[in-house]
Design an enzyme around this catalytic site. Structure first.
Site, PDB file in Angstrom:
ATOM      1  N   ARG A 156       5.241   2.664  -1.338  1.00  0.00           N
ATOM      2  CA  ARG A 156       5.988   2.874  -2.591  1.00  0.00           C
ATOM      3  C   ARG A 156       7.232   1.960  -2.548  1.00  0.00           C
ATOM      4  NH1 ARG A 156       7.235   8.254  -2.247  1.00  0.00           N
ATOM      5  NH2 ARG A 156       9.430   7.695  -1.824  1.00  0.00           N
ATOM      6  N   GLY A 176       0.014   1.772   4.068  1.00  0.00           N
ATOM      7  CA  GLY A 176      -0.587   2.896   3.363  1.00  0.00           C
ATOM      8  C   GLY A 176       0.310   4.028   3.442  1.00  0.00           C
ATOM      9  N   ALA A 219       3.963   3.217  12.370  1.00  0.00           N
ATOM     10  CA  ALA A 219       3.605   3.988  11.602  1.00  0.00           C
ATOM     11  C   ALA A 219       3.942   5.326  12.023  1.00  0.00           C
ATOM     12  CB  ALA A 219       1.760   3.920  11.912  1.00  0.00           C
ATOM     13  N   ALA A 272       1.983   2.538   8.382  1.00  0.00           N
ATOM     14  CA  ALA A 272       1.396   3.680   7.524  1.00  0.00           C
ATOM     15  C   ALA A 272       2.222   4.886   7.621  1.00  0.00           C
ATOM     16  CB  ALA A 272      -0.131   3.836   7.694  1.00  0.00           C
ATOM     17  N   SER A 318       7.016   4.562   2.666  1.00  0.00           N
ATOM     18  CA  SER A 318       8.131   4.837   1.668  1.00  0.00           C
ATOM     19  C   SER A 318       9.445   3.918   1.899  1.00  0.00           C
ATOM     20  CB  SER A 318       8.203   6.345   1.637  1.00  0.00           C
ATOM     21  OG  SER A 318       9.564   6.633   1.414  1.00  0.00           O
ATOM     22  N   GLU A 330       0.800  -1.141  -0.034  1.00  0.00           N
ATOM     23  CA  GLU A 330       0.079   0.156  -0.068  1.00  0.00           C
ATOM     24  C   GLU A 330       0.860   1.386   0.086  1.00  0.00           C
ATOM     25  OE1 GLU A 330      -3.817  -0.232   1.976  1.00  0.00           O
ATOM     26  OE2 GLU A 330      -2.701  -1.694   3.196  1.00  0.00           O
TER      27      GLU A 330
END
Ligand SMILES: CC(C)(COP(=O)(O)OP(=O)(O)OC[C@H]1O[C@@H](n2cnc3c(N)ncnc32)[C@H](O)[C@@H]1OP(=O)(O)O)[C@@H](O)C(=O)NCCC(=O)NCCS
Length: 379
Positions: A261, A276, A318, A302, A279, A259
């Site tokens: 990159r 989500g 996260a 995330a 990176s 979710e």
């Protein structure tokens, strides 16, 4: 020519072909593809329906016979007669039904495309490409596209074939629902296409096309085709959600949820989750020089991120971004640059919400992250 009904006959035919080729060297990889050549003569794209590693001698020797290939990394624009010759050499092997003949089936499809209407963006060609050694750098767009197909069809893993300097070999292209077009003169072309009654949808202007327009790997879900470039390597069981992204020469080695990159060059291990907006830094623009990998059974939460590699069974909380130079407090209280921890197993990185310090803690068994939800990966 009578068909070959035994493997011995195919092997004998193969030996005969190789003997006739004389001083030839079997390539590491090869394929026949269909290329679009733009009005200025640039190769805009190549679709390889059946890329190959040279695991047998018969098919590459047949293609070398038809094209004149002998050794090294080389590409050819084939005439219809050369395609016919390749089909003629391979056809007797079809009588031996115990082995599949995907190259022959693909060659027949490509041959029929030469007789079909040309693409709207230029001329259609059948090409052949041979890669002498997987360490050889790409030499031109025809060769570059074979490498991207080898990656996306999972014949080679990321870093398994050289893509050094590939940006300089590929053409920047207008990718549309009507195929590829040259950038130069596209506005006029758009008008002509509209006048012909076409609805022109431009998906992007880029050197790399969307993977799914060329390769559809089995066992994966990709919610938005525009988020995965040709050259991505997505293993069975991978799910790329709408905001996930995967660049070329990068991807997953097993079941994964993506979710966030996955930048160029990055490899994510089996059972790992890229949350989500997360990176993973690549090496192309402003990233470091280390090629980053994520081990097995990791979670990058995330909006989290890494500029270091993770070993197996790691968590990045996260919102916690760990670059190579981030100062991290380790379980014994010492402070080290995160690159010192690169690749270590069993760590949980958090940014302490009380102090702001980034901490690496040993993973404990009772965590809320207990691996991927398997139901989401029965693709
Ligand atoms: C890092 C993470 C996995 C920790 O979850 P957990 O393993 O269940 O651990 P807990 O939340 O129970 O935290 C363990 C301890 O660390 C503490 N802690 C956790 N995060 C902290 C933080 N940012 N700052 C300070 N303390 C923290 C907890 O308070 C707890 O303390 P305690 O043992 O005294 O009770 C979780 O916070 C997280 O970020 N998950 C990401 C989920 C996600 O983004 N998934 C992808 C969705 S797309």
């Amino acid at each position: 020519m009578p068909g070959y009904t035994t493997l011995e006959q195919i092997n004998a035919a193969s030996d005969e072909l190789e003997a006739a080729l004389g001083d030839w060297q079997r390539p590491a990889a090869y394929g026949m593809g269909v290329a679009t050549k733009g009005p200025s003569g640039d190769i805009l794209d190549v679709w390889y329906p059946q890329p190959n590693l040279a695991t047998n001698a018969f098919v590459p020797a047949a293609l070398a016979t038809a094209t004149g290939y002998r050794s090294g990394t080389e590409t050819f624009e084939m005439t219809a007669e050369q395609v016919d010759q390749f089909i003629e050499i391979c056809a007797p092997a079809e009588s031996y039904a115990a082995v599949p003949h995907p190259n022959l089936a693909a060659a027949r499809v490509m041959r029929s495309m030469l007789d079909a209407e040309p693409p709207l963006g230029g001329e259609r060609l059948v090409v052949a490409s041979f890669i002498g050694s997987l360490d050889d750098a790409p030499i031109n767009p025809i060769d570059s596209y074979l490498r991207l197909h080898l990656l996306s069809t999972r014949l080679v893993a990321p870093h398994g074939v050289s893509v050094e300097g590939i940006f300089g070999k590929l053409t920047n292209v207008v990718w549309t629902n009507l195929g590829p077009f040259e950038v130069e003169g596209f506005e006029l072309k758009r008008g002509q296409l509209r006048a012909m009654g076409h609805n022109v949808v431009v998906n992007g202007v880029d050197k790399f096309p969307r993977m799914l327009d060329y390769v559809t790997p089995s066992g994966v879900r990709i919610a938005d085709g525009g988020r995965v470039r040709l050259g991505a390597h997505l293993a069975e069981g991978t799910t790329v959600m709408h905001n996930g992204f995967c660049n070329f020469n990068a991807g997953t080695l097993g079941t994964s949820m993506v979710e966030g990159r996955i930048s160029a060059g990055v490899v994510v291990g089996d059972g790992s989750d890229v949350g989500g907006g997360a990176s993973i830094m690549g090496t192309l623009s402003g990233g470091g020089t280390e090629v980053i990998s994520v081990g097995k059974d990791c979670l990058i939460g995330a909006q989290g991120g890494i500029g270091i590699s993770l070993g197996d069974n790691c968590i990045v909380a996260a919102g916690c971004y760990v670059t190579a130079g981030t100062l991290v407090t380790t379980p014994d209280g010492t402070v080290v640059k995160a690159k010192e921890l690169s690749g270590h197993d069993g760590l949980m990185y958090i940014q302490n919400s009380q102090t702001g310090a980034v901490e690496a803690r040993a993973r404990k068994s009772g965590s809320s992250w207990q691996g991927l939800n398997q139901d989401l990966h029965k693709n």
